[in-house]
Design a protein around this motif. Structure first.
Motif, PDB file in Angstrom:
ATOM      1  N   SER A 126       0.721  -1.347   0.303  1.00 50.87           N
ATOM      2  CA  SER A 126       0.247   0.352  -0.147  1.00 50.87           C
ATOM      3  C   SER A 126       1.022   1.712  -0.120  1.00 50.87           C
ATOM      4  CB  SER A 126      -0.636  -0.054   0.860  1.00 50.87           C
ATOM      5  OG  SER A 126      -1.612  -0.754   1.452  1.00 50.87           O
ATOM      6  N   SER A 130      -2.516  -4.109   5.280  1.00 48.73           N
ATOM      7  CA  SER A 130      -2.765  -2.434   4.712  1.00 48.73           C
ATOM      8  C   SER A 130      -1.538  -1.965   5.386  1.00 48.73           C
ATOM      9  CB  SER A 130      -3.914  -2.386   5.745  1.00 48.73           C
ATOM     10  OG  SER A 130      -4.653  -2.528   6.885  1.00 48.73           O
ATOM     11  N   LEU A 175      -4.902  -3.708  -1.448  1.00 49.28           N
ATOM     12  CA  LEU A 175      -5.639  -3.756  -0.684  1.00 49.28           C
ATOM     13  C   LEU A 175      -6.173  -1.938   0.023  1.00 49.28           C
ATOM     14  CD1 LEU A 175      -6.450  -5.330   1.228  1.00 49.28           C
ATOM     15  CD2 LEU A 175      -4.429  -5.262   2.751  1.00 49.28           C
ATOM     16  N   VAL A 176      -5.342  -1.258   0.560  1.00 48.41           N
ATOM     17  CA  VAL A 176      -6.062   0.559   0.353  1.00 48.41           C
ATOM     18  C   VAL A 176      -4.715   1.165  -0.268  1.00 48.41           C
ATOM     19  CG1 VAL A 176      -6.439  -0.119   2.976  1.00 48.41           C
ATOM     20  CG2 VAL A 176      -4.053   0.525   2.493  1.00 48.41           C
ATOM     21  N   PHE A 190     -13.598  -3.297   4.296  1.00 46.95           N
ATOM     22  CA  PHE A 190     -11.670  -3.585   3.582  1.00 46.95           C
ATOM     23  C   PHE A 190     -12.224  -5.080   3.131  1.00 46.95           C
ATOM     24  CE2 PHE A 190      -8.179  -5.963   5.526  1.00 46.95           C
ATOM     25  CZ  PHE A 190      -7.133  -5.011   5.301  1.00 46.95           C
ATOM     26  N   GLY A 205      -9.762  -6.236  -1.060  1.00 45.13           N
ATOM     27  CA  GLY A 205      -9.026  -5.919  -1.699  1.00 45.13           C
ATOM     28  C   GLY A 205      -9.512  -5.759  -3.479  1.00 45.13           C
ATOM     29  N   SER A 258      -5.189  -9.133  -3.618  1.00 44.59           N
ATOM     30  CA  SER A 258      -5.067  -8.888  -2.345  1.00 44.59           C
ATOM     31  C   SER A 258      -6.072  -9.488  -2.285  1.00 44.59           C
ATOM     32  CB  SER A 258      -5.241  -7.235  -2.286  1.00 44.59           C
ATOM     33  OG  SER A 258      -4.184  -6.507  -2.246  1.00 44.59           O
TER      34      SER A 258
END
Length: 480
Positions: free
Chosen positions: A254, A284, A411-412, A449, A451, A455
Motif C-alpha cells: 500500500s 494494510s 488493498l489500501v 475492508f 482488496g 490482495s
C-alpha cells in the motif's frame, strides 16, 4: 503460562493427531510452551461437529436477536479477561504489551458490532403482479471454515467468528502455528456465551496438513483465509473442488501519496502507525510513501527521525502506549525482511536508517527507512511485512497515481493533501479497496475492508462482510 495447550473440538479440549509443536517467544528466542497439533482426522471431526450443529437448527432456529446477544457476550468475556489474554498474546507474537491490549479491545469490538447486526439481515418482497407472492431470505452456509494468520491472531479470528456466528453459521477455526495460544480464550468465550458444543471449534495444525484438510473439506461450505498470495491460491483451488465460496485477504503493497501541501507534522504520526505498529506486520501497512519532489528530502528526514525515536525490545517490557516497537513474529520473518532491505541496497536504494538485525536475543529488526527507491525495484513491488518504509518521489498527480497503482496488489491507499478536490480525484483513480484521506487507518470495524487484484476478494468488516456468510434464497408462491 501453561506449558501445554490443547485444541478445542466439539466442546472438549484434547490432544492432536499430529503431535506437539514448540511455540517460541520471539522477544527472547526462548521456548514458551507446547501446542497440540491437529491432523486431518481432527479437522474432519471438527467440521462434522459444526455440521451437526447446523443441521440440528440450534443456531438458525433461534431469534436473531438472541443469537446476537450471545455473540456480544463473547466480546464482554474478552474484555473481562483482557489482561490475561494480552499477556499471552504479547509473549507468543512479540508485539508490545500495550499493542496486545489494543488487539483484545479490537476483537471485543467485532463481537459487539456483529452481535448488533444479527437481527438486521432482512429479505425483501418482489412484486410479480396479481396471483404471486415473492420474497427473499438470507440463509447461512452452515459450516464456515476460517484460517487465521499470526499477525493479529485474536482480532482477525474475532472478525470472522463474530460475523459467522451472527449469521447463524457454525465455525471451524485453524490458528497459526506461530501464535495459537491466545486463541484459547475465544473458545472459552463461546462456552461462556452459551453456544452449543460444536458451534465453535478452534485448533492449531500445520498448514500443509490441517490447513489443506480444512480448505478441501467437502462440508466446509464457506472459507475465510487471511495470509499470503501463494497460500491463498492453494486455498482457493482446494475450495473450488467443492464449489465453496471464499473470502481471501492476501496482503498488499500500500502507498501513501503525499502532495506538496500536505501537513507533514501530522503525517509523522501516520508514519509511526502506518509502518511501525506491530513491527510493520500488517497487510494494510503504509509500506510505500510517494511524495512530491519538492518535499522529498524533508519527508525522508522526518521519517528517519520517527524510526530512530522508537524504543525497540521485548514487548512484555513495553506496556505503555508510545514510541515503542516489539519483535517480529519469528527469526524467519525478520531474516526475510532484512534480506529484502539488502537486496534494495544492491539495486540502488539508499538506506537512510535501520535495516539490520539487532544484536539482542529475539527476532528484532531495526525500524527502517529507504530512499531513492524506484517503482521497478523489488522492495517497491513485493510485500515486506516488516518495519520497512520505502520512499519514492513524483512530479505530478498522474505520475503519483501511476506509481501507486503499479503493483499487483490493491488493498489500501492514501492521499495526503489540503486540496479535497485533488484528494477526490485520486480516490477515484486509485486501484484499492479502501482509500484513506489525510489519516492512515481512518475508519473502523464499521467500514468495509478488502482488496483488488492479488490482495484478494470479498470484504471483511462493516455490513458488507455479512453477505459473505449467507446465501440468498428466493421463494415464489402462486396464490390462487
Amino acid at each position: 503460562m501453561q506449558s501445554y495447550w490443547r485444541n478445542f473440538i466439539d466442546g472438549e479440549w484434547g490432544d492432536g493427531g499430529a503431535g506437539r509443536a514448540e511455540i517460541v517467544n520471539p522477544g527472547t528466542g526462548e521456548r514458551l510452551a507446547e501446542q497440540a497439533m491437529a491432523d486431518a482426522a481432527d479437522v474432519d471431526r471438527a467440521v462434522r461437529a459444526a455440521l451437526r450443529v447446523h443441521e440440528s437448527g440450534a443456531l438458525i432456529d433461534m431469534r436473531p436477536v438472541e443469537r446476537g446477544r450471545m455473540v456480544q457476550s463473547m466480546g464482554r468475556f474478552l474484555t473481562e479477561h483482557e489482561e490475561d489474554i494480552a499477556h499471552v498474546l504479547c509473549l507468543e507474537q512479540g508485539k508490545p504489551l500495550w499493542e496486545a491490549r489494543r488487539e483484545i479491545a479490537g476483537a471485543a469490538r467485532y463481537f459487539e458490532y456483529y452481535g448488533n447486526q444479527a437481527e438486521t439481515l432482512e429479505g425483501r418482497s418482489i412484486p410479480l403482479g396479481a396471483g404471486y407472492v415473492d420474497f427473499t431470505q438470507s440463509e447461512p452456509y452452515g459450516v464456515s471454515a476460517q484460517i487465521i494468520p499470526w499477525n493479529f491472531p485474536v482480532e482477525i479470528a474475532a472478525r470472522s467468528l463474530a460475523a459467522g456466528l451472527a449469521t447463524g453459521n457454525a465455525c471451524v477455526v485453524k490458528t497459526s502455528e506461530l501464535t495459537p495460544l491466545s486463541s484459547a480464550w475465544l473458545a472459552e468465550a463461546a462456552v461462556a456465551a452459551g453456544f452449543p458444543a460444536g458451534a465453535v471449534n478452534i485448533f492449531c495444525g500445520w498448514g500443509h496438513e490441517a490447513g489443506a484438510a480444512l480448505a478441501g473439506h467437502g462440508e466446509a461450505r464457506q472459507i475465510v483465509f487471511t495470509g499470503s498470495v501463494a497460500t491463498g491460491i492453494k486455498v482457493a483451488e482446494a475450495a473450488a473442488r467443492h464449489i465453496a465460496p471464499c473470502v481471501l485477504e492476501l496482503g498488499g503493497k500500500s502507498a501513501a501519496i503525499v502532495h506538496e501541501d500536505a501537513d507533514l507534522d501530522a503525517f509523522e504520526r501516520d508514519i509511526r502507525w502506518g509502518i511501525y505498529f506491530n513491527a510493520g506486520q500488517i497487510c494494510s501497512a503504509m509500506s510505500r510513501v510517494i511524495v512530491h519532489e519538492a518535499r522529498h528530502e524533508e519527508l525522508v528526514e522526518r521519517a528517519a527521525q520517527v524510526a530512530r525515536s522508537l524504543s525497540v525490545g521485548p514487548g512484555i517490557d513495553r506496556d505503555t502506549p508510545g514510541l515503542t516497537m516489539g519483535a517480529m513474529a519469528s527469526d524467519t520473518q525478520r531474516d526475510r525482511a532484512a534480506g529484502m532491505v539488502s537486496d534494495a541496497e544492491r539495486q540502488g536504494a539508499r538506506l537512510v536508517t535501520g535495516g539490520r538485525k539487532m544484536n539482542i536475543p529475539g527476532a528484532f529488526l531495526e525500524p527502517t527507512v529507504l530512499s531513492q527507491v524506484t517503482p521497478d525495484m523489488s522492495i517497491a513491488q513485493e510485500e515486506v511485512f516488516g518495519p520497512v518504509l520505502s520512499v519514492m518521489s513524483f512530479r505530478d498527480e498522474a505520475e503519483a497515481v501511476r506509481i501507486a497503482n503499479g503493483t499487483e496488489y490493491g488493498l489500501v491507499a492514501g492521499v495526503f493533501t489540503r486540496d479535497l478536490n485533488r484528494a477526490s480525484r485520486a480516490a477515484q483513480k486509485l486501484r484499492a479497496g479502501q482509500v484513506f484521506v489525510n489519516e492512515w487507518f481512518a475508519g473502523g470495524v464499521e467500514t468495509p475492508f478488502g482488496g483488488y487484484g492479488k490482495s484478494g476478494y470479498g470484504r471483511e468488516k462493516g455490513r458488507e462482510a455479512l453477505w459473505n456468510y449467507v446465501q440468498t434464497k428466493n421463494i415464489a408462491m402462486a396464490v390462487r
